[in-house]
Design a protein around this motif. Sequence first.
Motif, mmCIF file in Angstrom:
data_model
loop_
_atom_site.group_PDB
_atom_site.id
_atom_site.type_symbol
_atom_site.label_atom_id
_atom_site.label_comp_id
_atom_site.label_asym_id
_atom_site.label_seq_id
_atom_site.Cartn_x
_atom_site.Cartn_y
_atom_site.Cartn_z
ATOM 1 N N UNK A 1 0.822 -1.187 0.125
ATOM 2 C CA UNK A 1 -0.237 0.055 -0.107
ATOM 3 C C UNK A 1 0.872 1.200 -0.010
ATOM 4 N N UNK A 2 1.851 1.256 0.903
ATOM 5 C CA UNK A 2 2.732 2.391 1.103
ATOM 6 C C UNK A 2 3.621 2.567 -0.336
ATOM 7 N N UNK A 3 3.833 1.430 -0.894
ATOM 8 C CA UNK A 3 4.640 1.635 -2.208
ATOM 9 C C UNK A 3 3.440 2.098 -3.297
ATOM 10 N N UNK A 4 2.479 1.690 -3.348
ATOM 11 C CA UNK A 4 1.644 2.041 -4.270
ATOM 12 C C UNK A 4 1.232 3.908 -4.052
ATOM 13 N N UNK A 5 0.999 4.197 -2.824
ATOM 14 C CA UNK A 5 0.707 5.557 -2.646
ATOM 15 C C UNK A 5 2.059 6.286 -3.018
ATOM 16 N N UNK A 6 3.129 5.920 -2.652
ATOM 17 C CA UNK A 6 4.100 6.681 -2.994
ATOM 18 C C UNK A 6 4.309 6.918 -4.621
ATOM 19 N N UNK A 7 4.109 5.633 -5.444
ATOM 20 C CA UNK A 7 3.956 5.782 -6.924
ATOM 21 C C UNK A 7 2.921 6.843 -7.336
ATOM 22 N N UNK A 8 1.949 7.160 -6.541
ATOM 23 C CA UNK A 8 0.969 8.274 -6.841
ATOM 24 C C UNK A 8 1.289 9.624 -6.607
ATOM 25 N N UNK A 9 2.314 9.546 -5.929
ATOM 26 C CA UNK A 9 2.938 10.895 -5.498
ATOM 27 C C UNK A 9 2.659 11.405 -4.262
ATOM 28 N N UNK A 10 2.323 10.342 -3.327
ATOM 29 C CA UNK A 10 2.109 11.051 -1.911
ATOM 30 C C UNK A 10 3.258 10.510 -1.089
ATOM 31 N N UNK A 11 3.881 11.456 -0.201
ATOM 32 C CA UNK A 11 4.987 11.305 0.760
ATOM 33 C C UNK A 11 4.485 10.846 1.870
ATOM 34 N N UNK A 12 4.689 9.601 2.361
ATOM 35 C CA UNK A 12 4.109 8.682 3.301
ATOM 36 C C UNK A 12 5.104 8.516 4.527
ATOM 37 N N UNK A 13 4.621 8.947 5.756
ATOM 38 C CA UNK A 13 5.372 8.826 6.821
ATOM 39 C C UNK A 13 4.603 8.232 7.829
ATOM 40 N N UNK A 14 5.067 7.776 9.003
ATOM 41 C CA UNK A 14 4.207 6.967 9.833
ATOM 42 C C UNK A 14 3.909 8.026 11.109
ATOM 43 N N UNK A 15 3.181 7.507 12.001
ATOM 44 C CA UNK A 15 2.719 8.776 13.481
ATOM 45 C C UNK A 15 1.723 8.202 13.996
ATOM 46 N N UNK A 16 1.777 8.346 15.326
ATOM 47 C CA UNK A 16 0.594 7.863 16.137
ATOM 48 C C UNK A 16 -0.442 8.936 16.079
ATOM 49 N N UNK A 17 -1.727 8.503 15.915
ATOM 50 C CA UNK A 17 -2.775 9.257 15.753
ATOM 51 C C UNK A 17 -3.916 8.894 16.441
ATOM 52 N N UNK A 18 -4.383 9.780 17.482
ATOM 53 C CA UNK A 18 -5.613 9.771 18.100
ATOM 54 C C UNK A 18 -5.703 8.720 18.998
ATOM 55 N N UNK A 19 -7.071 8.652 19.794
ATOM 56 C CA UNK A 19 -7.452 8.069 20.962
ATOM 57 C C UNK A 19 -8.993 8.285 21.274
ATOM 58 N N UNK A 20 -9.360 7.269 20.370
ATOM 59 C CA UNK A 20 -11.068 7.571 20.007
ATOM 60 C C UNK A 20 -12.049 6.631 20.874
ATOM 61 N N UNK A 21 -12.063 6.818 22.183
ATOM 62 C CA UNK A 21 -13.079 6.116 23.082
ATOM 63 C C UNK A 21 -14.448 6.382 22.508
ATOM 64 N N UNK A 22 -15.131 5.482 21.917
ATOM 65 C CA UNK A 22 -16.335 5.289 21.283
ATOM 66 C C UNK A 22 -17.456 4.313 21.722
ATOM 67 N N UNK A 23 -18.447 4.615 21.061
ATOM 68 C CA UNK A 23 -19.693 3.585 21.417
ATOM 69 C C UNK A 23 -20.378 3.202 20.181
ATOM 70 N N UNK A 24 -20.569 2.039 19.980
ATOM 71 C CA UNK A 24 -21.579 1.738 18.789
ATOM 72 C C UNK A 24 -22.824 0.845 19.420
ATOM 73 N N UNK A 25 -24.019 1.296 18.815
ATOM 74 C CA UNK A 25 -25.419 0.801 19.236
ATOM 75 C C UNK A 25 -25.865 -0.289 18.195
ATOM 76 N N UNK A 26 -25.911 -1.702 18.592
ATOM 77 C CA UNK A 26 -26.255 -2.539 17.731
ATOM 78 C C UNK A 26 -27.448 -3.155 18.261
#
Length: 555
Positions: free
Chosen positions: A510-535
């Motif tokens: 995936x990273x290789x393909x995105x890079x080929x499309x011209x995106x500069x991809x790096x990593x990084x920690x993102x978010x803390x999403x305490x959530x609820x789902x109702x089923x």
Amino acid sequence: MKRTLRISLLFFVLPSLLMGQDRRNASSPFGVVASSSPIASDIGAAIMEQGGNAVDAAVATAFAMAVTYPTAGNIGGGGFMLVHPSDGSPPVFIDYREKAPLASTPLMFAEGGSRKNHRYAGVPGTVRGLSLAHELYGNLPWKNVVEPAVRLAKDGFVMHAGLARSISRTVQRSKNAEFKRVYGKAGGGQWQGGDKMVLSDLGATLQRIADHGTAGFYKGETAKLLAAEMKRGGGFITEEDLSRYRARVRVPIHFTYRGFDVYSAPPPSSGGITLAQMLQILENFDLKALGRWSPQAHHLIIEAMRRGYANRAKFLGDSDFVTIPDRLTTKSFAKELAASIDPKKATASDTLGPPITEEEESRETTHFSVIDKTGMGVSNTYTLEAGYGSGVVVKGAGFLLNNEMGDFNPKPGVTNRKGTIGSSANLIKPEKRMLSSMTPTIVGKNGKPYLITGSPGGRTIINTVLCVTINVLDFGMDLRSAIDAPRTDHEWFPERVRFAGARDPAHADLVKALTALGHKVSSGRLGDANSILCTGDTYHGAADSRSGGVAAAKK
Ligand code: DON
């Protein structure tokens, strides 16, 4: 696996699994709280046991986190609460964002410098906001919902290892004598997991709030102590600022996404408007058919983000002071933006407007989600801005002050790639609210909450909410998988993609393909999403594995 997620699993998840319980998940038909503080989630659930509704539980959780989660839980900061009532009435947004003090001027931060000081504190909104929410919706007496926090502060609470480390490190670095006195260990040394933390001055302030409501904070002794602290430290907040502060009831941003109703944060947050653009751009494509980890789906997600964030920087600020075009949240505008995406190539961000980069925001804020047995849902994100805010503890009152003034654009007219934005919508004015990215969101189905979510993470917040939402709505993931999946972030400028799965061999192609499309991809920690789902009739709470939170259920 990403290092931060590995560390989270090691310190937070493994110990609870070894003790035979995984408290990240909780399901119940009677009510659930998911927050980053185990003690606060338990208090929220206990409030529902006493007959409290979701707002009572949310208010109690928020006050408790002001004690047990000092990086972001607060009474000296601000935030937003979105309430989805269960009686069929429309969702309501409570804006308790900080305001610029009356003495503020547009150029007050033009020189830059450290933000860890009195000058960066905005007029706190949290106590007014929680009180307004309680006044509008609460079931239990005010005292009952504040009292658990009073007890925690006065009697003490047991710290887990992560909190002990964080506080010890911050005390060591702090230049604020009162912070060192209040949060330092008597006799010096490092706090350890299992130690008890007593916060007597904070307990006394919370007691005044329990006894006198908002007057216990915005008037009388607390207000005097805060104003005196400002005078001593060269800050701007006065007793007049405090007495003039009001939380506001606002109409949430509302749009539909694939037949669901999405309610999210209006200005002064940029969250709802930007989320509306990004999701409605994506609605023009069959993401599900492309597949969650396909380069094509990812490319579209990134390009939707790039466009949403370009418009965020251009147009958004406090709508009490600036006019924001209505068309930003329309389907037709999103369609135009979708049509501008080249499926084979990353768009150069410059082509969407002049190069503007905003100041990097730090990553300390907190989000919690609540639902009660009637189906009333609450999505709350609040913050001190940086971790431990300005680092200033109000002498004698024991609470930390925010440094939210840093969310304004500091230099009128000056925009560059390095970290400054000067667009007029978010310039400083007395009593104006600074632009936020906090995005408490509730996705509704048939008039009832379906997904309750939100996150910390500065500007990345909106993208975390986007990722969780599409994981559930488009890709049908269960809540745990939807939250744990690696997230993606692009903010127009800087021109880079942060993808939390970038170092995972499973995503190498995936990273290789995105890079080929011209995106500069790096990593990084993102978010803390305490959530609820109702089923069906069941509410599933899930605390994010990244931070050690807990979902607690009402029995
Ligand atoms: O209001 C905002 O968007 C920021 N002050 C929030 C800061 C933040 O999320 C830092 N945290 N993780």
